[in-house]
Design an enzyme around this catalytic site. Structure first.
Site, mmCIF file in Angstrom:
data_model
loop_
_atom_site.group_PDB
_atom_site.id
_atom_site.type_symbol
_atom_site.label_atom_id
_atom_site.label_comp_id
_atom_site.label_asym_id
_atom_site.label_seq_id
_atom_site.Cartn_x
_atom_site.Cartn_y
_atom_site.Cartn_z
ATOM 1 N N ASP A 10 17.365 42.561 -29.134
ATOM 2 C CA ASP A 10 17.006 43.880 -28.600
ATOM 3 C C ASP A 10 16.851 44.881 -29.737
ATOM 4 O OD1 ASP A 10 16.979 42.996 -25.928
ATOM 5 O OD2 ASP A 10 19.147 43.205 -25.777
ATOM 6 N N LYS A 32 15.633 35.661 -27.567
ATOM 7 C CA LYS A 32 14.991 36.334 -26.440
ATOM 8 C C LYS A 32 14.270 37.573 -26.950
ATOM 9 C CE LYS A 32 17.244 38.957 -23.169
ATOM 10 N NZ LYS A 32 16.522 40.178 -22.815
ATOM 11 N N ASP A 59 11.001 37.639 -22.316
ATOM 12 C CA ASP A 59 11.617 38.255 -21.131
ATOM 13 C C ASP A 59 10.821 39.500 -20.728
ATOM 14 O OD1 ASP A 59 13.433 39.232 -19.250
ATOM 15 O OD2 ASP A 59 14.849 39.962 -20.756
ATOM 16 N N LYS A 61 9.544 39.878 -17.404
ATOM 17 C CA LYS A 61 9.792 40.141 -15.967
ATOM 18 C C LYS A 61 8.548 40.594 -15.206
ATOM 19 C CE LYS A 61 14.666 41.483 -16.640
ATOM 20 N NZ LYS A 61 14.783 41.637 -18.098
ATOM 21 N N LEU A 62 7.548 39.708 -15.129
ATOM 22 C CA LEU A 62 6.302 40.092 -14.451
ATOM 23 C C LEU A 62 6.513 40.296 -12.944
ATOM 24 C CD1 LEU A 62 5.289 38.943 -17.204
ATOM 25 C CD2 LEU A 62 3.245 38.199 -15.992
ATOM 26 N N HIS A 63 5.779 41.247 -12.393
ATOM 27 C CA HIS A 63 5.830 41.546 -10.953
ATOM 28 C C HIS A 63 4.549 42.288 -10.583
ATOM 29 C CE1 HIS A 63 8.386 43.330 -7.393
ATOM 30 N NE2 HIS A 63 7.246 42.771 -6.997
ATOM 31 N N ASP A 64 3.595 41.585 -9.938
ATOM 32 C CA ASP A 64 2.316 42.200 -9.576
ATOM 33 C C ASP A 64 1.657 41.325 -8.519
ATOM 34 O OD1 ASP A 64 -0.121 43.728 -9.659
ATOM 35 O OD2 ASP A 64 0.299 44.242 -11.739
ATOM 36 N N ILE A 65 0.407 41.583 -8.176
ATOM 37 C CA ILE A 65 -0.242 40.733 -7.183
ATOM 38 C C ILE A 65 -0.432 39.337 -7.792
ATOM 39 C CG2 ILE A 65 -1.378 42.628 -5.950
ATOM 40 C CD1 ILE A 65 -3.981 41.861 -7.417
ATOM 41 N N ASN A 67 -2.822 37.202 -8.249
ATOM 42 C CA ASN A 67 -3.934 36.942 -9.172
ATOM 43 C C ASN A 67 -3.677 37.529 -10.561
ATOM 44 O OD1 ASN A 67 -6.677 35.970 -9.679
ATOM 45 N ND2 ASN A 67 -7.174 38.156 -9.850
ATOM 46 N N THR A 119 21.279 43.062 -12.179
ATOM 47 C CA THR A 119 22.718 43.346 -12.077
ATOM 48 C C THR A 119 22.997 44.850 -12.090
ATOM 49 O OG1 THR A 119 22.803 42.865 -14.433
ATOM 50 C CG2 THR A 119 23.676 41.195 -12.962
ATOM 51 N N GLN A 190 28.591 46.139 -19.928
ATOM 52 C CA GLN A 190 28.506 45.036 -18.957
ATOM 53 C C GLN A 190 29.717 45.113 -18.027
ATOM 54 O OE1 GLN A 190 26.024 43.156 -18.448
ATOM 55 N NE2 GLN A 190 24.946 42.624 -20.337
ATOM 56 N N GLY A 210 23.699 39.243 -26.567
ATOM 57 C CA GLY A 210 23.106 40.262 -27.430
ATOM 58 C C GLY A 210 24.106 40.811 -28.419
ATOM 59 N N ARG A 211 24.673 41.975 -28.063
ATOM 60 C CA ARG A 211 25.516 42.698 -29.008
ATOM 61 C C ARG A 211 26.701 41.944 -29.601
ATOM 62 N NH1 ARG A 211 25.429 47.482 -24.842
ATOM 63 N NH2 ARG A 211 25.192 45.594 -23.584
#
Ligand code: C5P
Length: 232
Positions: A10, A32, A59, A61-65, A67, A119, A190, A210-211
């Site tokens: 990150d 990552k 990473d 995180k795709l989110h769409d129609i 196609n 989360t 966290q 990560g950290r």
């Protein structure tokens, strides 16, 4: 599925990322690359890290129609990453389209996993903002089942959910779990954490750290400690 420790890189620039990765002169960790680094540096950062011999979890995180996700996954597949992800909330049809797009002409493809419920989203927020009136755990399990039915390889989940996901979707369904901390380390922001050894015991396939590694005084030693506790 091979157990491994994935370091969350990150960072907001290639320069910071490479000065961190330069420390790893022996074993090349699985890394990552998240939205921050990808949006800062573009696809070239993926190619450069790959060229250095690291496996990559992209990473984004795709989110769409369906196609749009299919076509975007086809582009990501050409970057030769080892693992990538999407939001299960995009529906089963979107996840099936993603697999189609991600599959290369020779039939191979990166591991594809789904984010179930972030989360950072609690039950109160789900009810108020998303009109979802079920316990978080039920939602996570349902999204995992929909992802498995669509042909995905696994999910990102809290280490506390890994066991239940395996019993619902099968032991080969991959669980990738963040929220890992050393027993004697800082928890930071966290909320629900596990040590690498505990994550191993409950059957996580990959831990994302990560950290505890990136902010350690000796990141290579912290990485090796993580691998020893998690992989053994
Ligand atoms: O520094 P830390 O070990 O907390 O980093 C965990 C990594 O896993 C971060 O990149 C964070 O965005 C990611 N992550 C998470 N919780 C999720 C999904 C992803 O901490 N539910």
């Amino acid at each position: 599925m091979g157990k491994d420790v994935i370091i969350a890189c990150d960072f907001d620039s290639a320069e910071k990322t490479f000065s961190f990765l330069d420390k790893f002169t022996g074993r090349k960790p699985f890394v990552k690359i998240g939205m921050e680094l990808y949006y800062a540096e573009g696809p070239s950062i993926v190619r450069e890290i790959k060229k250095r011999g690291h496996k990559i979890f992209l990473d984004l995180k795709l989110h769409d129609i369906p196609n749009t996700v299919k076509k975007s996954m086809a582009v990501l597949s050409r970057l030769d990453v080892d693992m990538t992800n999407l939001h299960a909330a995009g529906t089963g049809r979107m996840m099936e389209a993603a697999i189609e797009g991600l599959t290369r002409p020779d039939g191979t493809r990166p591991i594809l996993i789904a984010v179930t419920q972030l989360t950072s989203t609690d039950e109160e927020t789900m009810r108020r903002d998303l009109l979802i009136d079920h316990p978080v755990k039920d939602v996570v399990m349902h999204y995992a089942s929909v992802a498995a039915a669509a042909g995905l390889d696994g999910v990102v989940c809290s280490p506390l959910e890994a066991e239940a996901v395996h019993s619902r979707c099968g032991k080969d369904f991959v669980t990738v779990t963040p929220g890992v901390r050393f027993a004697d380390g800082d928890v930071g922001d966290q909320k629900r954490v596990m040590t690498p050894a505990e994550a191993k015991k409950i059957g996580s396939d990959y831990i994302v750290v990560g950290r505890p590694i990136t902010a350690a005084e000796d990141p290579v030693a912290a990485y090796e400690r993580c691998c020893n506790e998690f992989i053994g």
